[in-house]
Motif scaffolding. Structure first.
Motif, PDB file in Angstrom:
ATOM      1  N   THR A   1       0.864  -1.177   0.000  1.00 11.50           N
ATOM      2  CA  THR A   1       0.000   0.000   0.000  1.00 11.50           C
ATOM      3  C   THR A   1       0.899   1.224   0.000  1.00 11.50           C
ATOM      4  OG1 THR A   1      -1.808  -1.097   1.156  1.00 11.50           O
ATOM      5  CG2 THR A   1      -1.785   1.303   1.213  1.00 11.50           C
ATOM      6  N   ALA A   2       0.855   1.970  -1.096  1.00 16.77           N
ATOM      7  CA  ALA A   2       1.651   3.192  -1.222  1.00 16.77           C
ATOM      8  C   ALA A   2       0.790   4.377  -0.818  1.00 16.77           C
ATOM      9  CB  ALA A   2       2.155   3.358  -2.642  1.00 16.77           C
ATOM     10  N   THR A   3       1.190   5.068   0.251  1.00 13.01           N
ATOM     11  CA  THR A   3       0.477   6.260   0.712  1.00 13.01           C
ATOM     12  C   THR A   3       1.239   7.487   0.237  1.00 13.01           C
ATOM     13  OG1 THR A   3      -0.299   5.059   2.664  1.00 13.01           O
ATOM     14  CG2 THR A   3      -0.439   7.468   2.716  1.00 13.01           C
ATOM     15  N   ILE A   4       0.572   8.293  -0.578  1.00  9.10           N
ATOM     16  CA  ILE A   4       1.216   9.432  -1.240  1.00  9.10           C
ATOM     17  C   ILE A   4       0.676  10.725  -0.661  1.00  9.10           C
ATOM     18  CG2 ILE A   4       1.673  10.545  -3.467  1.00  9.10           C
ATOM     19  CD1 ILE A   4       0.798   7.804  -4.743  1.00  9.10           C
ATOM     20  N   GLU A   5       1.569  11.585  -0.184  1.00  4.77           N
ATOM     21  CA  GLU A   5       1.188  12.903   0.320  1.00  4.77           C
ATOM     22  C   GLU A   5       1.636  13.952  -0.693  1.00  4.77           C
ATOM     23  OE1 GLU A   5      -0.604  13.402   2.903  1.00  4.77           O
ATOM     24  OE2 GLU A   5      -0.499  11.435   3.904  1.00  4.77           O
ATOM     25  N   ARG A   6       0.656  14.561  -1.358  1.00  8.72           N
ATOM     26  CA  ARG A   6       0.967  15.548  -2.394  1.00  8.72           C
ATOM     27  C   ARG A   6       0.778  16.966  -1.864  1.00  8.72           C
ATOM     28  NH1 ARG A   6      -2.802  16.742  -7.727  1.00  8.72           N
ATOM     29  NH2 ARG A   6      -2.398  18.987  -7.649  1.00  8.72           N
ATOM     30  N   PRO A   7       1.831  17.780  -1.851  1.00 11.34           N
ATOM     31  CA  PRO A   7       1.693  19.189  -1.431  1.00 11.34           C
ATOM     32  C   PRO A   7       0.825  19.971  -2.415  1.00 11.34           C
ATOM     33  CG  PRO A   7       3.992  18.488  -1.435  1.00 11.34           C
ATOM     34  CD  PRO A   7       3.221  17.431  -2.151  1.00 11.34           C
ATOM     35  N   ARG A   8       0.276  21.080  -1.954  1.00 14.28           N
ATOM     36  CA  ARG A   8      -0.636  21.862  -2.801  1.00 14.28           C
ATOM     37  C   ARG A   8       0.074  22.465  -4.005  1.00 14.28           C
ATOM     38  NH1 ARG A   8      -5.546  23.527  -1.137  1.00 14.28           N
ATOM     39  NH2 ARG A   8      -5.302  25.523  -2.219  1.00 14.28           N
ATOM     40  N   HIS A   9       1.356  22.798  -3.884  1.00 10.00           N
ATOM     41  CA  HIS A   9       2.017  23.468  -4.999  1.00 10.00           C
ATOM     42  C   HIS A   9       2.544  22.486  -6.044  1.00 10.00           C
ATOM     43  CE1 HIS A   9       5.558  22.279  -2.775  1.00 10.00           C
ATOM     44  NE2 HIS A   9       6.364  22.758  -3.706  1.00 10.00           N
ATOM     45  N   VAL A  10       2.290  21.191  -5.857  1.00 11.58           N
ATOM     46  CA  VAL A  10       2.655  20.189  -6.855  1.00 11.58           C
ATOM     47  C   VAL A  10       1.428  19.868  -7.697  1.00 11.58           C
ATOM     48  CG1 VAL A  10       3.337  17.783  -7.191  1.00 11.58           C
ATOM     49  CG2 VAL A  10       4.507  19.184  -5.487  1.00 11.58           C
ATOM     50  N   ALA A  11       1.588  19.929  -9.006  1.00 11.59           N
ATOM     51  CA  ALA A  11       0.467  19.691  -9.920  1.00 11.59           C
ATOM     52  C   ALA A  11       0.807  18.565 -10.882  1.00 11.59           C
ATOM     53  CB  ALA A  11       0.150  20.964 -10.704  1.00 11.59           C
ATOM     54  N   GLY A  12      -0.224  17.924 -11.413  1.00  8.40           N
ATOM     55  CA  GLY A  12      -0.018  16.922 -12.453  1.00  8.40           C
ATOM     56  C   GLY A  12       0.765  15.714 -12.000  1.00  8.40           C
ATOM     57  N   LEU A  13       0.689  15.353 -10.734  1.00  3.06           N
ATOM     58  CA  LEU A  13       1.443  14.209 -10.219  1.00  3.06           C
ATOM     59  C   LEU A  13       0.808  12.908 -10.695  1.00  3.06           C
ATOM     60  CD1 LEU A  13       3.535  12.862  -8.354  1.00  3.06           C
ATOM     61  CD2 LEU A  13       1.918  13.170  -6.462  1.00  3.06           C
ATOM     62  N   SER A  14       1.624  12.065 -11.331  1.00  5.40           N
ATOM     63  CA  SER A  14       1.165  10.737 -11.734  1.00  5.40           C
ATOM     64  C   SER A  14       2.250   9.726 -11.417  1.00  5.40           C
ATOM     65  CB  SER A  14       0.816  10.697 -13.225  1.00  5.40           C
ATOM     66  OG  SER A  14       1.986  10.819 -14.021  1.00  5.40           O
ATOM     67  N   VAL A  15       1.823   8.480 -11.190  1.00  3.45           N
ATOM     68  CA  VAL A  15       2.757   7.420 -10.826  1.00  3.45           C
ATOM     69  C   VAL A  15       2.508   6.205 -11.701  1.00  3.45           C
ATOM     70  CG1 VAL A  15       2.980   8.207  -8.445  1.00  3.45           C
ATOM     71  CG2 VAL A  15       1.209   6.535  -9.019  1.00  3.45           C
ATOM     72  N   ARG A  16       3.550   5.424 -11.873  1.00  6.41           N
ATOM     73  CA  ARG A  16       3.440   4.164 -12.613  1.00  6.41           C
ATOM     74  C   ARG A  16       4.015   3.050 -11.760  1.00  6.41           C
ATOM     75  NH1 ARG A  16       7.074   1.663 -15.799  1.00  6.41           N
ATOM     76  NH2 ARG A  16       8.336   3.540 -16.048  1.00  6.41           N
ATOM     77  N   PRO A  17       3.231   2.008 -11.475  1.00  7.83           N
ATOM     78  CA  PRO A  17       3.735   0.884 -10.674  1.00  7.83           C
ATOM     79  C   PRO A  17       4.791   0.100 -11.447  1.00  7.83           C
ATOM     80  CG  PRO A  17       1.317   0.931 -10.726  1.00  7.83           C
ATOM     81  CD  PRO A  17       1.808   1.858 -11.787  1.00  7.83           C
ATOM     82  N   PRO A  18       5.584  -0.714 -10.743  1.00  9.63           N
ATOM     83  CA  PRO A  18       6.593  -1.532 -11.418  1.00  9.63           C
ATOM     84  C   PRO A  18       5.957  -2.556 -12.360  1.00  9.63           C
ATOM     85  CG  PRO A  18       6.973  -1.433  -9.037  1.00  9.63           C
ATOM     86  CD  PRO A  18       5.620  -0.852  -9.281  1.00  9.63           C
ATOM     87  N   ALA A  19       6.781  -3.126 -13.218  1.00  8.50           N
ATOM     88  CA  ALA A  19       6.303  -4.158 -14.149  1.00  8.50           C
ATOM     89  C   ALA A  19       5.775  -5.352 -13.363  1.00  8.50           C
ATOM     90  CB  ALA A  19       7.439  -4.586 -15.074  1.00  8.50           C
ATOM     91  N   GLY A  20       4.705  -5.950 -13.876  1.00 11.25           N
ATOM     92  CA  GLY A  20       4.144  -7.134 -13.239  1.00 11.25           C
ATOM     93  C   GLY A  20       3.207  -6.837 -12.090  1.00 11.25           C
ATOM     94  N   THR A  21       2.902  -5.550 -11.874  1.00 13.27           N
ATOM     95  CA  THR A  21       2.043  -5.162 -10.757  1.00 13.27           C
ATOM     96  C   THR A  21       0.578  -5.411 -11.075  1.00 13.27           C
ATOM     97  OG1 THR A  21       3.563  -3.482  -9.924  1.00 13.27           O
ATOM     98  CG2 THR A  21       1.236  -3.166  -9.429  1.00 13.27           C
ATOM     99  N   THR A  22      -0.161  -5.840 -10.073  1.00 13.86           N
ATOM    100  CA  THR A  22      -1.618  -5.939 -10.165  1.00 13.86           C
ATOM    101  C   THR A  22      -2.214  -4.978  -9.145  1.00 13.86           C
ATOM    102  OG1 THR A  22      -1.534  -8.274 -10.804  1.00 13.86           O
ATOM    103  CG2 THR A  22      -3.632  -7.444  -9.949  1.00 13.86           C
ATOM    104  N   VAL A  23      -2.917  -3.951  -9.636  1.00 16.66           N
ATOM    105  CA  VAL A  23      -3.507  -2.956  -8.740  1.00 16.66           C
ATOM    106  C   VAL A  23      -4.792  -3.516  -8.149  1.00 16.66           C
ATOM    107  CG1 VAL A  23      -4.517  -0.648  -8.582  1.00 16.66           C
ATOM    108  CG2 VAL A  23      -2.464  -1.026  -9.970  1.00 16.66           C
ATOM    109  N   ARG A  24      -4.900  -3.444  -6.812  1.00 20.46           N
ATOM    110  CA  ARG A  24      -6.073  -3.953  -6.105  1.00 20.46           C
ATOM    111  C   ARG A  24      -7.054  -2.848  -5.734  1.00 20.46           C
ATOM    112  NH1 ARG A  24      -5.886  -9.193  -7.372  1.00 20.46           N
ATOM    113  NH2 ARG A  24      -4.045 -10.273  -6.542  1.00 20.46           N
ATOM    114  N   ARG A  25      -6.514  -1.671  -5.425  1.00 22.73           N
ATOM    115  CA  ARG A  25      -7.396  -0.590  -4.988  1.00 22.73           C
ATOM    116  C   ARG A  25      -6.700   0.745  -5.189  1.00 22.73           C
ATOM    117  NH1 ARG A  25     -10.618  -0.187   0.845  1.00 22.73           N
ATOM    118  NH2 ARG A  25     -11.408   1.949   0.556  1.00 22.73           N
TER     119      ARG A  25
END
Length: 481
Positions: free
Chosen positions: A57-81
């Protein structure tokens, strides 16, 4: 007239540099323009029904002055939620400021040039953080590039140890040594047959810690013992970070003492060009032999044989593409560093050592080139050794004045001009390379750091703001009687 023009220019610059003039929503006080971090915490749990995978479970804290934040999981990942994220092709876009969570399962089993380093079995899990890390891109509104901070934790009910860049889950024991108030923790899985005595391992690393002066001196180093079936040798997931993995069968009384070698990687925070990548392993291997000799764990003959080896003596260390394997950086690399260390000691009558070279390189923000390396060696030695260094690195291996290294012993000398400072970690090269070439791995495992879509989108405005301040100060000086 000049006063009015200058004042008008100042006002114009201030207006143009303000976030409101550009339609940028300001963040809370103290955050806009600050070095706020994007914090990501990976909470890990075993998946008993899926051998070879763990749940994260990756918990991401994004500050207000950061925009357009996107992430890509590693290869072979299965997203559950996904909470607070929306799917965007093979990426997940963080919907807004605040907290977002992505839960996924990911395969474990990191392999390097020397074999498999991590695994998830029916009984235990040993993993490196880079196996489960997200790859990120973002933009930010104002100020310097935000830092990307990653941390590891174990989910409730998981028995094990989580470090900064590695973790173990399963039955285990720990042994700890204290050095000047700092801790060294040995994590020994029940599945590992640790061949050296635990006390001997901790003593060897403790001596290396006391004798080392260059680089980052961590207050807690974790040494994860890898079960014997994994690759021999050792592995530092990220140079400059306090976690290492060493196979349970590695000896202490050896000039290639892997326990000390990997410890030296925890102190390395210099970044190198490809032509100088050998310095990471060559310097670690030389100091492994030197420190093990100084601790009394090997004799003079074994130390001499290691640092005067003729293996790969004609290799050009700046051309790794010409090697037939990774050996030159360890063998010839150690000999080159030994020869340079001996000449520095001779030139300074033992007052300085190669540690001072490493310390100066780690104080710089630019990457180490051969020219910078040669210049730094000469500066430390207070003698022109540039031609010698360049010839030693690219040509035949130099002779090593062994008496210059053993008469006084490779002890803690030359420490007067060394002080610790926090720096960014350099990627590990040799054991397992990590890449920072855009958002895709160039070699080895994967990207060690996230990258941004735009590097400093609004930093030009910061420059204008600074210019406006300077103009205002200049005008005030002119108006003084």
């Amino acid at each position: 007239m000049r006063t009015q023009t200058s004042a008008g220019l100042v006002c114009l610059l201030l207006v143009c540099a303000s976030p409101a003039a550009l339609g940028v929503e300001p963040g809370p006080a103290g955050q806009v323009g600050g070095d706020s971090a994007i914090d990501v915490r990976y909470t890990v749990a075993r998946e008993p029904a899926q051998a070879g995978r763990v749940r994260v479970t990756a918990t991401i804290e994004r500050p207000r002055h950061v925009a357009g934040l996107s992430v890509r999981p590693p290869a072979g990942t299965t997203v559950r939620r996904a909470d607070g994220l929306s799917r965007d092709g093979d990426r997940w876009r963080v919907d807004g400021p605040g907290t977002a969570r992505l839960t996924y399962t990911v395969p474990v089993g990191l392999a390097t040039t020397f074999g498999q380093r991590t695994a998830d079995t029916d009984d235990w899990t040993l993993l490196a953080r880079q196996e489960l890390s997200l790859r990120a891109r973002w933009r930010w509104h104002v100020g310097p590039r935000p830092r990307w901070n990653e941390s590891l934790a174990l989910a409730p009910g998981q028995r094990g140890v989580a470090g900064t860049t590695a973790a173990y889950i399963g039955p285990h024991e720990t042994a700890t040594a204290t050095v000047d108030g700092d801790r060294i923790t040995l994590v020994v899985p029940a599945a590992a047959d640790l061949r050296p005595n635990r006390t001997a391992v901790l003593h060897s690393i403790s001596h290396a810690k006391r004798a080392s002066t260059a680089g980052r001196d961590h207050d807690h180093v974790r040494v994860f013992v890898a079960p014997n079936g994994l690759a021999s040798g050792g592995y530092a997931p990220t140079n400059g970070e306090p976690d290492v993995i060493v196979n349970a069968g590695e000896p202490v009384h050896s000039p290639v003492n892997v326990w000390v070698h990997e410890y030296r990687h925890t102190r390395q925070t210099f970044a190198v060009t490809p032509a100088m990548a050998w310095l990471e392993e060559g310097s670690a291997d030389y100091h492994t032999a030197a420190l093990t000799y100084a601790a009394g764990d090997i004799g003079r003959d074994r130390f001499r044989d290691r640092v005067t080896t003729e293996r790969y003596e004609t290799a050009d260390l700046t051309r790794p593409d010409s090697w037939d394997g990774p050996g030159p950086q360890y063998h010839k690399g150690a000999r080159v560093v030994a020869a340079i260390d001996a000449r520095i000691r001779q030139a300074t009558e033992g007052r300085r050592t190669f540690e001072a070279v490493l310390d100066r390189l780690m104080r710089r923000d630019d990457r180490v080139t051969l020219a910078l390396f040669a210049k730094t060696v000469s500066s430390v030695a207070r003698a022109d050794l540039g031609a010698f260094v360049r010839g030693a690195v690219t040509g035949d291996a130099p002779t090593v004045p062994i008496d210059g290294l053993t008469d006084s012993g490779p002890r803690r000398s030359g420490s007067a001009d060394t002080t610790e400072r926090p720096t960014n970690a350099a990627p590990s090269v040799g054991s397992a390379a990590t890449a920072t070439n855009g958002d895709e791995p160039a070699a080895g495992v994967d990207t060690a750091r996230p990258v941004t879509d735009r590097h400093g989108e609004w930093t030009v405005l910061g420059t204008l703001g600074m210019l406006s301040v300077l103009l205002a100060r200049r005008q005030r000086r002119r108006e003084r009687p």
